[in-house]
Design a protein around this motif. Structure first.
Motif, PDB file in Angstrom:
ATOM      1  N   ASP A 272      49.489  31.179  26.546  1.00 38.99           N
ATOM      2  CA  ASP A 272      48.673  32.376  26.746  1.00 38.99           C
ATOM      3  C   ASP A 272      47.638  32.058  27.830  1.00 38.99           C
ATOM      4  OD1 ASP A 272      46.491  34.264  26.520  1.00 38.99           O
ATOM      5  OD2 ASP A 272      47.302  34.862  24.571  1.00 38.99           O
ATOM      6  N   THR A 273      47.736  32.696  28.968  1.00 38.29           N
ATOM      7  CA  THR A 273      46.865  32.354  30.102  1.00 38.29           C
ATOM      8  C   THR A 273      45.390  32.597  29.789  1.00 38.29           C
ATOM      9  OG1 THR A 273      47.266  34.556  31.053  1.00 38.29           O
ATOM     10  CG2 THR A 273      48.653  32.736  31.825  1.00 38.29           C
ATOM     11  N   THR A 274      45.106  33.604  28.976  1.00 42.28           N
ATOM     12  CA  THR A 274      43.708  33.865  28.616  1.00 42.28           C
ATOM     13  C   THR A 274      43.123  32.687  27.854  1.00 42.28           C
ATOM     14  OG1 THR A 274      44.149  36.241  28.489  1.00 42.28           O
ATOM     15  CG2 THR A 274      42.151  35.433  27.408  1.00 42.28           C
ATOM     16  N   VAL A 275      43.881  32.187  26.891  1.00 42.22           N
ATOM     17  CA  VAL A 275      43.436  31.037  26.094  1.00 42.22           C
ATOM     18  C   VAL A 275      43.381  29.789  26.963  1.00 42.22           C
ATOM     19  CG1 VAL A 275      43.979  29.552  24.131  1.00 42.22           C
ATOM     20  CG2 VAL A 275      44.347  32.020  23.954  1.00 42.22           C
ATOM     21  N   LEU A 276      44.461  29.550  27.709  1.00 42.03           N
ATOM     22  CA  LEU A 276      44.539  28.324  28.510  1.00 42.03           C
ATOM     23  C   LEU A 276      43.437  28.268  29.559  1.00 42.03           C
ATOM     24  CD1 LEU A 276      46.019  25.706  29.220  1.00 42.03           C
ATOM     25  CD2 LEU A 276      47.507  27.052  30.726  1.00 42.03           C
ATOM     26  N   ASN A 277      43.179  29.370  30.249  1.00 40.61           N
ATOM     27  CA  ASN A 277      42.144  29.371  31.280  1.00 40.61           C
ATOM     28  C   ASN A 277      40.758  29.125  30.688  1.00 40.61           C
ATOM     29  OD1 ASN A 277      43.990  29.842  33.329  1.00 40.61           O
ATOM     30  ND2 ASN A 277      43.755  32.069  33.267  1.00 40.61           N
ATOM     31  N   ALA A 278      40.499  29.688  29.507  1.00 40.71           N
ATOM     32  CA  ALA A 278      39.219  29.430  28.842  1.00 40.71           C
ATOM     33  C   ALA A 278      39.107  27.962  28.455  1.00 40.71           C
ATOM     34  CB  ALA A 278      39.086  30.317  27.604  1.00 40.71           C
ATOM     35  N   HIS A 279      40.219  27.389  28.010  1.00 40.03           N
ATOM     36  CA  HIS A 279      40.245  25.969  27.635  1.00 40.03           C
ATOM     37  C   HIS A 279      40.001  25.086  28.858  1.00 40.03           C
ATOM     38  CE1 HIS A 279      41.136  22.413  25.389  1.00 40.03           C
ATOM     39  NE2 HIS A 279      42.291  22.183  25.995  1.00 40.03           N
ATOM     40  N   LEU A 280      40.611  25.432  29.966  1.00 42.97           N
ATOM     41  CA  LEU A 280      40.431  24.639  31.181  1.00 42.97           C
ATOM     42  C   LEU A 280      39.005  24.769  31.726  1.00 42.97           C
ATOM     43  CD1 LEU A 280      43.838  25.197  33.031  1.00 42.97           C
ATOM     44  CD2 LEU A 280      43.137  23.289  31.556  1.00 42.97           C
ATOM     45  N   ARG A 281      38.370  25.899  31.497  1.00 42.12           N
ATOM     46  CA  ARG A 281      36.964  26.032  31.899  1.00 42.12           C
ATOM     47  C   ARG A 281      36.093  25.075  31.087  1.00 42.12           C
ATOM     48  NH1 ARG A 281      38.285  31.591  32.385  1.00 42.12           N
ATOM     49  NH2 ARG A 281      37.561  32.037  30.259  1.00 42.12           N
ATOM     50  N   ASP A 282      36.410  24.944  29.804  1.00 45.01           N
ATOM     51  CA  ASP A 282      35.689  23.960  28.995  1.00 45.01           C
ATOM     52  C   ASP A 282      35.935  22.546  29.515  1.00 45.01           C
ATOM     53  OD1 ASP A 282      34.745  25.971  27.372  1.00 45.01           O
ATOM     54  OD2 ASP A 282      36.292  25.704  25.834  1.00 45.01           O
ATOM     55  N   MET A 283      37.173  22.270  29.900  1.00 40.08           N
ATOM     56  CA  MET A 283      37.498  20.959  30.451  1.00 40.08           C
ATOM     57  C   MET A 283      36.755  20.714  31.761  1.00 40.08           C
ATOM     58  SD  MET A 283      39.278  18.242  29.741  1.00 40.08           S
ATOM     59  CE  MET A 283      40.563  18.763  28.609  1.00 40.08           C
ATOM     60  N   SER A 284      36.532  21.766  32.516  1.00 37.70           N
ATOM     61  CA  SER A 284      35.802  21.629  33.783  1.00 37.70           C
ATOM     62  C   SER A 284      34.370  21.144  33.565  1.00 37.70           C
ATOM     63  CB  SER A 284      35.790  22.963  34.539  1.00 37.70           C
ATOM     64  OG  SER A 284      37.094  23.336  34.908  1.00 37.70           O
ATOM     65  N   GLU A 285      33.796  21.467  32.397  1.00 33.80           N
ATOM     66  CA  GLU A 285      32.451  20.980  32.080  1.00 33.80           C
ATOM     67  C   GLU A 285      32.424  19.458  31.986  1.00 33.80           C
ATOM     68  OE1 GLU A 285      29.511  22.745  31.635  1.00 33.80           O
ATOM     69  OE2 GLU A 285      30.689  24.356  32.544  1.00 33.80           O
ATOM     70  N   ILE A 286      33.472  18.882  31.418  1.00 35.14           N
ATOM     71  CA  ILE A 286      33.559  17.419  31.356  1.00 35.14           C
ATOM     72  C   ILE A 286      33.735  16.851  32.759  1.00 35.14           C
ATOM     73  CG2 ILE A 286      34.954  15.477  30.514  1.00 35.14           C
ATOM     74  CD1 ILE A 286      35.556  17.043  28.025  1.00 35.14           C
TER      75      ILE A 286
END
Length: 370
Positions: A272-286
């Motif tokens: 699900d691109t909506t879920v995945l993109n939100a997850h990758l934004r969290d990863m971008s914080e790291i």
């Protein structure tokens, strides 16, 4: 004899009041304050429960002796009582025994896992991590391990079996190694804890597991049914299993929530691109924190241990994202395939990585770092 039976019944009444406060404190807004509450019954609470059960046994045996044995009572009721009392006493003694039997479990769901947690989850440092205290005066380089229960070492009886500690022992002359693993953590939480940690890293090792996307998936509307503990129990059975050790232990030896339900949730979340993109934004914080400190970053991907290839396919988009952003990705599919299934996990009720798996992770990670 009647007076002795009456006195025992009188004492049983007061024991019943004690029973309510010991086993149902939440019903009376009673809170026991001690380290680990409400995670587990501490040693003193369990000792109080043992004392209660022993006093209870004394009183029912006293009633049995004066009401049946000494009075030489006969008939159906006497026969039923004669059979029931030994059975009750046996079950109580088993309940007492199982108050002290530890068994690790997914999360800290069972009473046996609470006992395990209290017995083995040491050390705990001042920040609450399952790790040594921070040495801010050291001039060594700092390596921070961040992740969930796999990184924290859930199910391992000593931190010396944990892959971060094994890496630390092999690189000890060069690095201070700290473990920031927390059970149930997701990527957003990990980014927050990295930023708040008082030691700035030279190396960051992220441990990643397929359920790291779960919280984001729920936020974006995905539902995960059938996984709540005790959801299959109702009424008296629920009370019996949740509040007493023997039935609780038996309950958790049986299969409950279906893994396929969780697997379908994870598969949907990563596609699900909506879920995945939100997850990758969290990863971008790291990644942003890594860039601000200039640290080198590695990511260890631990798949579902009985479906390594399948779950690696789910998390591939995250692997690719990290690789594109300069993270060294460490996968374990081949290594896991060489371990017999029963040796991959710490126990039949706990799917966390075994000491053998942790040793393999440490060996591969140390080799890559060096």
């Amino acid at each position: 004899m009647t007076s002795k039976i009456v006195s025992s019944l009188f004492r049983l009444f007061f024991l019943f009041i004690l029973f309510l406060f010991l086993f149902y404190p939440d019903k009376f807004q009673v809170t026991f304050q001690y380290p680990g509450f409400p995670q587990s019954d501490n040693w003193f609470i369990r000792l109080s429960k043992v004392a209660f059960w022993l006093l209870f046994i004394i009183e029912i045996l006293r009633i049995f002796y004066y009401g049946v044995v000494k009075s030489k009572a006969k008939g159906l009721l006497a026969n039923v009582v004669t059979i029931t009392i030994p059975l009750v006493v046996t079950l109580i003694f088993l309940e007492i025994i199982f108050m002290y039997i530890p068994q690790s479990h997914e999360g800290v769901l069972s009473k046996a896992s609470q006992i395990w947690w209290e017995k083995y989850w040491h050390p705990l440092n001042a920040l609450g991590y399952h790790d040594k205290e921070i040495d801010s005066s050291s001039t060594k380089r700092n390596m921070l391990f961040i992740g969930d229960s796999f990184a924290a070492g859930h199910g391992l009886k000593t931190v010396d079996e944990r892959f971060s500690n094994i890496v630390g022992s092999r690189l000890g002359k060069e690095y201070n190694v700290y473990n920031l693993g927390v059970s149930g953590a997701d990527t957003r939480d990990e980014a927050k804890r990295l930023k708040e940690f008082p030691v700035k890293p030279d190396v960051i090792v992220l441990q990643y597991f397929p359920n790291d996307v779960e919280k984001v998936g729920r936020e974006k509307g995905l539902s995960l049914s059938g996984t709540e503990p005790y959801a299959d129990l109702k009424g008296p059975a629920l009370t019996l299993v949740k509040r007493f050790y023997l039935p609780n232990f038996i309950y958790w030896q049986l299969p409950h929530a279906s893994f396929s339900t969780f697997e379908n949730f994870v598969q949907t979340a990563y596609t699900d691109t909506t879920v995945l993109n939100a997850h990758l934004r969290d990863m971008s914080e790291i990644l942003a924190y890594r860039d601000s400190t200039g640290a080198k970053m590695y990511a260890v991907f631990i798949p579902f241990l009985f479906q390594a290839e399948k779950s690696a396919g789910y998390t591939r988009p995250v692997e690719d994202f990290l690789k594109k952003n300069g993270v060294t990705v460490v996968t374990l599919n081949k290594e896991i395939a060489n371990i017999p299934e029963k040796d991959r996990v710490v126990g039949k009720n706990d799917g966390h990585g075994s000491p053998q798996l942790n040793a393999i992770i440490a060996e591969k990670l140390t080799h890559i770092i060096k």
